[in-house]
Design a protein around this motif. Structure first.
Motif, PDB file in Angstrom:
ATOM      1  N   ARG A  71       0.754  -1.082  -0.350  1.00  0.00           N
ATOM      2  CA  ARG A  71      -0.047  -0.138  -0.352  1.00  0.00           C
ATOM      3  C   ARG A  71       1.259   1.455  -0.098  1.00  0.00           C
ATOM      4  O   ARG A  71       2.130   0.973   0.575  1.00  0.00           O
ATOM      5  CB  ARG A  71      -1.032   0.420   1.135  1.00  0.00           C
ATOM      6  CG  ARG A  71      -1.673  -1.517   1.414  1.00  0.00           C
ATOM      7  CD  ARG A  71      -2.815  -1.157   0.806  1.00  0.00           C
ATOM      8  NE  ARG A  71      -4.176  -1.729   0.384  1.00  0.00           N
ATOM      9  CZ  ARG A  71      -3.819  -3.057   0.331  1.00  0.00           C
ATOM     10  NH1 ARG A  71      -2.992  -3.854  -0.228  1.00  0.00           N
ATOM     11  NH2 ARG A  71      -4.621  -4.545   0.445  1.00  0.00           N
ATOM     12  N   LYS A  84      -0.003   5.425   1.105  1.00  0.00           N
ATOM     13  CA  LYS A  84      -0.798   6.584   1.654  1.00  0.00           C
ATOM     14  C   LYS A  84      -0.437   7.934   0.693  1.00  0.00           C
ATOM     15  O   LYS A  84      -0.288   7.949   0.425  1.00  0.00           O
ATOM     16  CB  LYS A  84      -0.375   6.512   3.228  1.00  0.00           C
ATOM     17  CG  LYS A  84      -0.157   5.894   3.916  1.00  0.00           C
ATOM     18  CD  LYS A  84      -0.641   6.044   5.110  1.00  0.00           C
ATOM     19  CE  LYS A  84      -0.900   4.506   6.480  1.00  0.00           C
ATOM     20  NZ  LYS A  84      -2.218   4.834   6.145  1.00  0.00           N
ATOM     21  N   LYS A  99      -7.296  13.769  -0.145  1.00  0.00           N
ATOM     22  CA  LYS A  99      -7.686  12.884   0.861  1.00  0.00           C
ATOM     23  C   LYS A  99      -9.339  13.226   0.966  1.00  0.00           C
ATOM     24  O   LYS A  99     -10.428  12.498   0.280  1.00  0.00           O
ATOM     25  CB  LYS A  99      -7.273  12.680   2.345  1.00  0.00           C
ATOM     26  CG  LYS A  99      -6.086  12.702   1.918  1.00  0.00           C
ATOM     27  CD  LYS A  99      -5.399  12.190   3.262  1.00  0.00           C
ATOM     28  CE  LYS A  99      -6.170  11.115   5.072  1.00  0.00           C
ATOM     29  NZ  LYS A  99      -5.456  10.679   5.933  1.00  0.00           N
ATOM     30  N   GLU A 113      -5.390   5.516   1.287  1.00  0.00           N
ATOM     31  CA  GLU A 113      -4.327   4.944   0.038  1.00  0.00           C
ATOM     32  C   GLU A 113      -5.054   4.171  -0.716  1.00  0.00           C
ATOM     33  O   GLU A 113      -6.280   4.230  -1.306  1.00  0.00           O
ATOM     34  CB  GLU A 113      -4.067   3.564   1.511  1.00  0.00           C
ATOM     35  CG  GLU A 113      -4.880   2.361   2.138  1.00  0.00           C
ATOM     36  CD  GLU A 113      -4.672   2.104   3.156  1.00  0.00           C
ATOM     37  OE1 GLU A 113      -3.931   2.907   4.565  1.00  0.00           O
ATOM     38  OE2 GLU A 113      -4.378   0.508   3.117  1.00  0.00           O
ATOM     39  N   ARG A 160      -9.813   2.644   0.514  1.00  0.00           N
ATOM     40  CA  ARG A 160      -9.025   1.917   1.144  1.00  0.00           C
ATOM     41  C   ARG A 160      -8.337   1.164   0.642  1.00  0.00           C
ATOM     42  O   ARG A 160      -7.334   0.566   0.766  1.00  0.00           O
ATOM     43  CB  ARG A 160      -9.154   0.781   2.489  1.00  0.00           C
ATOM     44  CG  ARG A 160      -9.772   1.196   3.356  1.00  0.00           C
ATOM     45  CD  ARG A 160     -10.050   0.553   4.403  1.00  0.00           C
ATOM     46  NE  ARG A 160     -10.914  -0.333   4.488  1.00  0.00           N
ATOM     47  CZ  ARG A 160     -11.274  -1.207   4.951  1.00  0.00           C
ATOM     48  NH1 ARG A 160     -10.576  -1.949   5.648  1.00  0.00           N
ATOM     49  NH2 ARG A 160     -12.370  -2.133   4.346  1.00  0.00           N
ATOM     50  N   THR A 191     -12.513  -8.749   2.271  1.00  0.00           N
ATOM     51  CA  THR A 191     -11.900  -7.945   2.957  1.00  0.00           C
ATOM     52  C   THR A 191     -10.260  -8.385   3.493  1.00  0.00           C
ATOM     53  O   THR A 191      -9.840  -7.207   4.288  1.00  0.00           O
ATOM     54  CB  THR A 191     -12.458  -7.513   4.920  1.00  0.00           C
ATOM     55  OG1 THR A 191     -13.621  -8.580   5.021  1.00  0.00           O
ATOM     56  CG2 THR A 191     -13.564  -6.366   4.033  1.00  0.00           C
ATOM     57  N   LEU A 210      -7.918  -6.795   1.970  1.00  0.00           N
ATOM     58  CA  LEU A 210      -7.683  -5.517   2.395  1.00  0.00           C
ATOM     59  C   LEU A 210      -7.614  -4.827   4.247  1.00  0.00           C
ATOM     60  O   LEU A 210      -6.493  -3.892   4.150  1.00  0.00           O
ATOM     61  CB  LEU A 210      -9.142  -4.204   2.455  1.00  0.00           C
ATOM     62  CG  LEU A 210      -9.585  -3.778   1.635  1.00  0.00           C
ATOM     63  CD1 LEU A 210      -9.458  -4.864  -0.048  1.00  0.00           C
ATOM     64  CD2 LEU A 210     -10.621  -3.475   1.959  1.00  0.00           C
ATOM     65  N   ASP A 211      -7.393  -5.994   5.289  1.00  0.00           N
ATOM     66  CA  ASP A 211      -7.086  -5.703   6.643  1.00  0.00           C
ATOM     67  C   ASP A 211      -5.511  -6.286   6.678  1.00  0.00           C
ATOM     68  O   ASP A 211      -5.458  -5.790   7.793  1.00  0.00           O
ATOM     69  CB  ASP A 211      -8.034  -6.343   7.465  1.00  0.00           C
ATOM     70  CG  ASP A 211      -9.368  -5.624   6.927  1.00  0.00           C
ATOM     71  OD1 ASP A 211      -8.967  -4.352   6.402  1.00  0.00           O
ATOM     72  OD2 ASP A 211     -10.673  -6.021   7.177  1.00  0.00           O
ATOM     73  N   GLN A 217      -0.846  -5.210   6.165  1.00  0.00           N
ATOM     74  CA  GLN A 217      -0.320  -4.725   4.188  1.00  0.00           C
ATOM     75  C   GLN A 217       0.876  -3.938   5.006  1.00  0.00           C
ATOM     76  O   GLN A 217       1.196  -4.104   5.958  1.00  0.00           O
ATOM     77  CB  GLN A 217      -1.064  -3.493   4.237  1.00  0.00           C
ATOM     78  CG  GLN A 217      -3.183  -3.522   3.917  1.00  0.00           C
ATOM     79  CD  GLN A 217      -3.846  -3.103   5.881  1.00  0.00           C
ATOM     80  OE1 GLN A 217      -3.353  -3.841   6.643  1.00  0.00           O
ATOM     81  NE2 GLN A 217      -4.831  -3.721   4.921  1.00  0.00           N
TER      82      GLN A 217
END
Lengths: 131, 348
Positions: free
Chosen positions: B15, B17, B33, B40, B263, B322, B325-326, B329
């Motif tokens: 990832r 940001k 943002k 991100e 995200r 998810t 995603l979670d 990272q």
């Protein structure tokens, strides 16, 4: 020189992780063999390697061949597959300082190398830490 | 009724940001943002591309479909970032999942809606009785030019759907496509980065086509936004889908489960298809799902799904969207990101 033909011949192993299991003693060989090194028999059945395992040992490549220089430093390891044989492969998605023996990994489909900017892309398997 | 028998997603673990990109270009991160509703985005590893992510998403779809891959009759890979200019992505994917050789295969391209194009074709083949199963994939590793607004959102991810007529987890009740020639975003041959028409990408492009498609399919189905449990729209940023959804009459509650962009970033051909996978991960039997893609150039594909009783038996058979995603990272600084995305020109 192009290695297209060699790459193509190895597709069953590089893409689908196909191995051979000896019908005599049950030993699993990857890549497949014509004669079982354990019992000498010549009859095998096709099996697919399990997709998970643990890192048995590894080394970190810091001065890489030109085809892999973009990825240095990277780890090459031996992975004990769950219920299967050990295989040697790159361990990706993990900084060398975070890598440990016994770490749980899974096998993912990745680019292994590409033959310059104009050549074919070689795909295959690598181990990555499980999510 | 034809529908989805297996689905799966894949996203890289790297990832970056918005602040990290804004810092390099002297941009105001809070305003980006706020403007993009994005914190991100995902970044593919150097050894990942559309083909590798398509294979992983397809393997997740196969785990849920529990079918013999040899029974798949077609493989369609929709993307605007196919690794080869000439050589199909679908042949590698088909070979890797064990679906070759008795399959039809094509690579599709329509900016961000190439994935839903594949879904439409795969569904049509099942409806026509031409084959037992058809696989459609939407995947991208898209690039935004350094410093361009697109660099904050252009991300990587893939979604795969196996369509069939038996043991479906989500039946397709209606489809509709809406298309005009609208030059809002393009990339000419040999060009490394795409170009876009700034604010023209909004009202005459995204909003016109999504609204046109959504309105038409709702009319066709005789349904209203409140009849749906979930709604998924194409997500070039976090703001557009919520804006168009609200204008159509959908609520945040209907849209949030499938809204991954804040995200994940914009996964282009994978965008609304990945949103659909996130919804399928939590959907219950009998629920209804609205989906509308968008691809610059420009057009939208609309789908109305009805979740079946089989969904609960397959949701846990593969990693959920998810999870990607979670979990685990790895955050990159801009230098590593630029190297990974080959934004740095090397000497010979």
């Amino acid at each position: 020189m192009s290695t297209s033909a060699r790459y193509w011949r190895e597709i069953p192993q590089r893409y689908r992780y196909e191995a051979s299991k000896c019908k005599g003693c049950g030993a699993v060989w990857f890549p497949p063999r014509l004669i079982c090194s354990a019992c000498g028999k010549k009859e095998f059945e096709d099996v697919v390697l399990p997709g998970t395992g643990k890192v048995k040992t590894f080394t970190v490549i810091r001065v890489a061949p030109s085809e892999f220089s973009d990825e240095a430093p990277y780890a090459i390891g031996i992975v004990d597959l769950d219920g299967g044989p050990a295989i040697q492969c790159q361990i990706a998605d993990c900084a060398p300082e975070d890598l440990k023996t016994g770490m749980a990994v899974k096998i993912e489909f990745r680019k292994v190398k590409q033959e310059g900017e104009a050549g074919i892309i070689n795909y295959g398997f690598k181990a990555v830490p499980v999510l | 009724m034809a529908g989805i028998v297996g689905y799966g997603a894949y996203a890289p673990r790297y990832r970056i940001k918005v602040e990290e990109i804004a810092k390099v270009w002297g941009a105001d991160a809070p305003s980006y943002k706020r403007g993009l509703k994005l914190v991100e985005k995902s970044v593919p590893a150097p050894d990942q591309d559309v083909i590798t992510m398509s294979v992983e998403a397809s393997r997740n779809a196969l785990r849920r479909a529990r079918i013999d891959p040899a029974d798949i009759g077609a493989v369609y890979v929709g993307s605007e970032s196919h690794p080869y200019a000439v050589k199909p992505s679908g042949t590698v994917v088909g070979e890797a999942i064990g679906a070759t050789p008795n399959i039809h295969c094509a690579d599709l391209e329509f900016a961000c809606k190439a994935g839903s194009e594949g879904m439409f074709i795969a569904l049509s083949l099942i409806d026509a009785g031409k084959m037992e199963y058809a696989l459609a994939i939407g995947a991208d590793t898209s690039q935004g030019a350094p410093g361009d607004a697109l660099e904050y959102s252009a991300a990587a991810g893939a979604a795969a759907f196996i369509f069939g007529a038996k043991n479906t987890v989500a039946d397709v009740e209606h489809t509709f496509s809406f298309m005009t020639d609208t030059p809002d975003f393009w990339r000419r041959e040999y060009m490394y980065y795409p170009r876009h028409a700034g604010r023209f990408t909004g009202v005459p492009a995204y909003f016109k086509h999504v609204t046109g498609c959504a309105t038409a399919i709702l009319d066709m189905a005789g349904m209203k936004p409140e009849d749906f449990d979930y709604a998924v729209f194409h997500q070039p940023n976090g703001k557009f889908p919520l804006t168009v959804g609200k204008k159509l009459g959908f609520t945040d509650k209907q849209m949030e489960p499938g809204l991954l962009c804040p995200r994940l970033g914009n996964t282009y051909s994978g965008s609304s298809p990945m949103g659909l996978t996130a919804v399928l991960d939590i959907a219950k039997p009998g629920q209804s799902v609205f989906m509308c893609s968008y691809g610059s150039g420009a057009g939208s594909d609309g789908f109305i799904f009805r979740i079946t009783d089989h969904i609960t038996g397959v949701q846990d058979l593969a990693l959920k969207t998810t999870d990607y995603l979670d979990k685990n990272q790895v955050y990159l600084e801009y230098g590593a990101y630029a190297k990974y995305r080959k934004k740095i020109r090397l000497g010979e």
